[in-house]
Design an enzyme around this catalytic site. Structure first.
Site, mmCIF file in Angstrom:
data_model
loop_
_atom_site.group_PDB
_atom_site.id
_atom_site.type_symbol
_atom_site.label_atom_id
_atom_site.label_comp_id
_atom_site.label_asym_id
_atom_site.label_seq_id
_atom_site.Cartn_x
_atom_site.Cartn_y
_atom_site.Cartn_z
ATOM 1 C CE LYS A 216 -4.286 4.349 0.977
ATOM 2 N NZ LYS A 216 -2.502 4.387 1.065
ATOM 3 C CG ASP B 80 -1.896 1.392 0.845
ATOM 4 O OD1 ASP B 80 -2.784 1.135 0.899
ATOM 5 O OD2 ASP B 80 -1.787 2.049 2.347
HETATM 6 N N1 LIG Z 1 -5.142 6.142 4.074
HETATM 7 C C1 LIG Z 1 -4.898 7.371 4.927
HETATM 8 O O1 LIG Z 1 -5.793 8.082 4.953
HETATM 9 C C2 LIG Z 1 -4.068 6.199 5.572
HETATM 10 C C3 LIG Z 1 -3.886 6.917 6.757
HETATM 11 C C4 LIG Z 1 -2.819 6.587 6.960
HETATM 12 C C5 LIG Z 1 -1.927 5.607 6.998
HETATM 13 N N2 LIG Z 1 -2.569 4.824 5.604
HETATM 14 C C6 LIG Z 1 -1.559 3.717 5.328
HETATM 15 O O2 LIG Z 1 -2.098 2.531 6.194
HETATM 16 C C7 LIG Z 1 -0.675 2.332 6.660
HETATM 17 C C8 LIG Z 1 -0.467 1.454 7.962
HETATM 18 O O3 LIG Z 1 -0.456 2.636 9.021
HETATM 19 P P1 LIG Z 1 0.550 3.653 9.593
HETATM 20 O O4 LIG Z 1 1.907 3.611 9.436
HETATM 21 O O5 LIG Z 1 -0.409 5.133 10.083
HETATM 22 O O6 LIG Z 1 0.425 3.252 11.147
HETATM 23 P P2 LIG Z 1 0.620 0.466 11.889
HETATM 24 O O7 LIG Z 1 1.339 -0.164 10.600
HETATM 25 O O8 LIG Z 1 -0.844 1.169 12.403
HETATM 26 O O9 LIG Z 1 1.632 1.076 12.557
HETATM 27 C C9 LIG Z 1 3.678 1.735 12.795
HETATM 28 C C10 LIG Z 1 4.054 1.454 13.258
HETATM 29 O O10 LIG Z 1 3.899 0.222 14.222
HETATM 30 C C11 LIG Z 1 5.500 0.077 14.263
HETATM 31 N N3 LIG Z 1 5.109 -1.612 14.490
HETATM 32 C C12 LIG Z 1 4.825 -2.296 13.103
HETATM 33 N N4 LIG Z 1 4.924 -4.224 13.722
HETATM 34 C C13 LIG Z 1 5.397 -4.310 14.994
HETATM 35 C C14 LIG Z 1 5.658 -4.986 15.623
HETATM 36 N N5 LIG Z 1 5.917 -6.020 15.132
HETATM 37 N N6 LIG Z 1 5.707 -4.782 16.714
HETATM 38 C C15 LIG Z 1 6.170 -3.467 17.451
HETATM 39 N N7 LIG Z 1 5.604 -2.610 16.748
HETATM 40 C C16 LIG Z 1 5.560 -2.841 15.619
HETATM 41 C C17 LIG Z 1 5.903 0.455 13.235
HETATM 42 O O11 LIG Z 1 7.117 0.945 13.716
HETATM 43 P P3 LIG Z 1 8.862 -0.704 13.478
HETATM 44 O O12 LIG Z 1 8.846 0.308 12.580
HETATM 45 O O13 LIG Z 1 9.740 -0.189 13.954
HETATM 46 O O14 LIG Z 1 8.623 -1.641 13.373
HETATM 47 C C18 LIG Z 1 5.363 1.801 13.337
HETATM 48 O O15 LIG Z 1 6.417 2.509 14.572
HETATM 49 C C19 LIG Z 1 0.545 2.968 6.722
HETATM 50 O O16 LIG Z 1 1.530 2.865 6.157
HETATM 51 C C20 LIG Z 1 0.088 3.263 4.478
HETATM 52 O O17 LIG Z 1 -0.144 2.716 3.940
HETATM 53 C C21 LIG Z 1 -2.970 4.859 5.183
#
Ligand SMILES: NC(=O)c1ccc[n+]([C@@H]2O[C@H](COP(=O)([O-])OP(=O)(O)OC[C@H]3O[C@@H](n4cnc5c(N)ncnc54)[C@H](OP(=O)(O)O)[C@@H]3O)[C@@H](O)[C@H]2O)c1
Length: 316
Positions: free
Chosen positions: A121, A91
């Site tokens: 997107k 994504d």
């Molecule tokens: N459509 C939208 O408006 C929108 C908005 C936000 C996000 N997104 C998409 O959704 C994806 C995911 O959301 P997000 O990036 O906001 O946050 P998330 O996936 O909820 O959290 C990411 C965080 O979790 C940590 N993490 C991941 N795996 C882990 C594990 N096994 N143990 C401990 N910590 C862990 C990562 O740190 P480390 O790097 O240290 O592992 C990072 O700091 C985005 O990357 C993006 O592609 C879309």
């Protein structure tokens, strides 16, 4: 774990600011249903990623890699690592400014394009019929592909989002986008698309995690055959998700981490999750969720964590 760390050294606020001032920022199957992508390095057969069939017949992996803030060489490495571990859904978005890195990671992986499921997107700045067509072309050029599996309107708040949708429908009919969908839409916008008689959104991608469970959206989307996809499936660690006592207790029962319990919970609710990680060990850990099941009492305990409010008020 540093939940706010950006591999490029930016914190979230700096990242949002570098977004050029932008505000950046099915069918539901039960566990185990459907065909799976193989997960070559993940060890066991149990860790194959199951697929869901979307409302237009397209099959999509039920777990993928989020890439927001994974820029430059880090983004390239994470995407290549994830694919080598068995991920097939990646994504990205124009506003993440990493489509080139994602494309380079895909190329490095050596996996055939047709085996992957790439989402990007359309950002607000490209809203409207003509800008959407250009925005799409720019994204696929950067990614180094000639089609997308899924293209979403990222934030349809304001602007000619219906013009964008029309352009996306045409690109879909022309075979350039296999499925189109929405992100961060409200019920009225979804109602309008469903009633409009055009292409029905295949996906709605919204903030969903233990503290913002979006039960009403899940019911609505199921009712209309639109697959729900969770962004920030870990709430980016906000509100102490990675130290939450309820999730930790459940994890101990199954010898699983809080991250794995969280992802399993999304999976058992029939929601696609796209966790982001910059660490190969976490990327592998997040895949290892298909060899256990949460029972009804676990699901009920997690449902009590719902605060029914966003953890990202800066994006509202
Ligand atoms: N459509 C939208 O408006 C929108 C908005 C936000 C996000 N997104 C998409 O959704 C994806 C995911 O959301 P997000 O990036 O906001 O946050 P998330 O996936 O909820 O959290 C990411 C965080 O979790 C940590 N993490 C991941 N795996 C882990 C594990 N096994 N143990 C401990 N910590 C862990 C990562 O740190 P480390 O790097 O240290 O592992 C990072 O700091 C985005 O990357 C993006 O592609 C879309």
């Amino acid at each position: 774990m540093n939940q706010e760390r950006n591999p490029n050294g930016m914190n979230r606020r700096q990242f949002l600011q570098t977004g050029a001032g932008f505000a950046a920022s099915a069918m539901f199957l039960g566990p185990g249903g459907a065909r799976s992508f193989a997960a070559p390095d993940a060890g066991t057969q149990e860790n194959s990623i199951p697929l869901v069939t979307l409302n237009n017949g397209l099959q999509m992996p039920r777990l993928g890699l989020g890439t927001m803030t994974l820029n430059g060489h880090v983004g390239e490495r994470c995407v290549a690592d994830a694919i080598s571990l068995g991920y097939r859904l990646i994504d990205t978005a124009m506003i993440y400014a990493n489509e080139k890195s994602v494309g380079a990671g895909i190329k490095q992986s050596g996996i055939k394009r047709e085996e992957l499921f790439i989402t990007s997107k359309l950002w607000k700045a490209d809203m409207g019929y003509e800008p959407a067509k250009k925005g799409f072309q720019t994204s696929i050029d950067k990614l180094g592909t000639d089609y997308l599996d899924l293209y979403l309107i990222h934030r349809p708040s304001g602007g000619d989002w219906k013009g964008s949708w029309k352009a996306m429908e045409e690109l879909h009919h022309a075979g350039k986008i296999k499925a189109i969908g929405m992100s961060n839409a409200d019920f009225a916008q979804l109602d309008e698309l469903i009633a409009g008689g055009g292409v029905k959104p295949a996906i709605h991608q919204i903030e969903t995690h233990a503290f913002f469970q979006e039960g009403r959206s899940l019911e609505y989307l199921k009712q209309h055959g639109i697959q729900m996809e969770a962004w920030a499936p870990f709430a980016e660690g906000r509100h102490g998700l990675f130290t939450n006592a309820t999730l930790a207790t459940i994890g101990k029962k199954y010898n699983k981490t809080i991250a794995q319990v969280s992802l399993r919970w999304h999976y058992q609710r029939g929601i696609i999750a796209i966790p982001r990680s910059s660490q190969k060990a976490h990327i592998a850990e997040n895949l290892n969720i298909f060899d256990f099941s949460l029972d009804n009492s676990d699901m009920a305990s997690i449902s009590t964590l719902d605060l029914n409010t966003t953890q990202f008020p800066e994006w509202s």
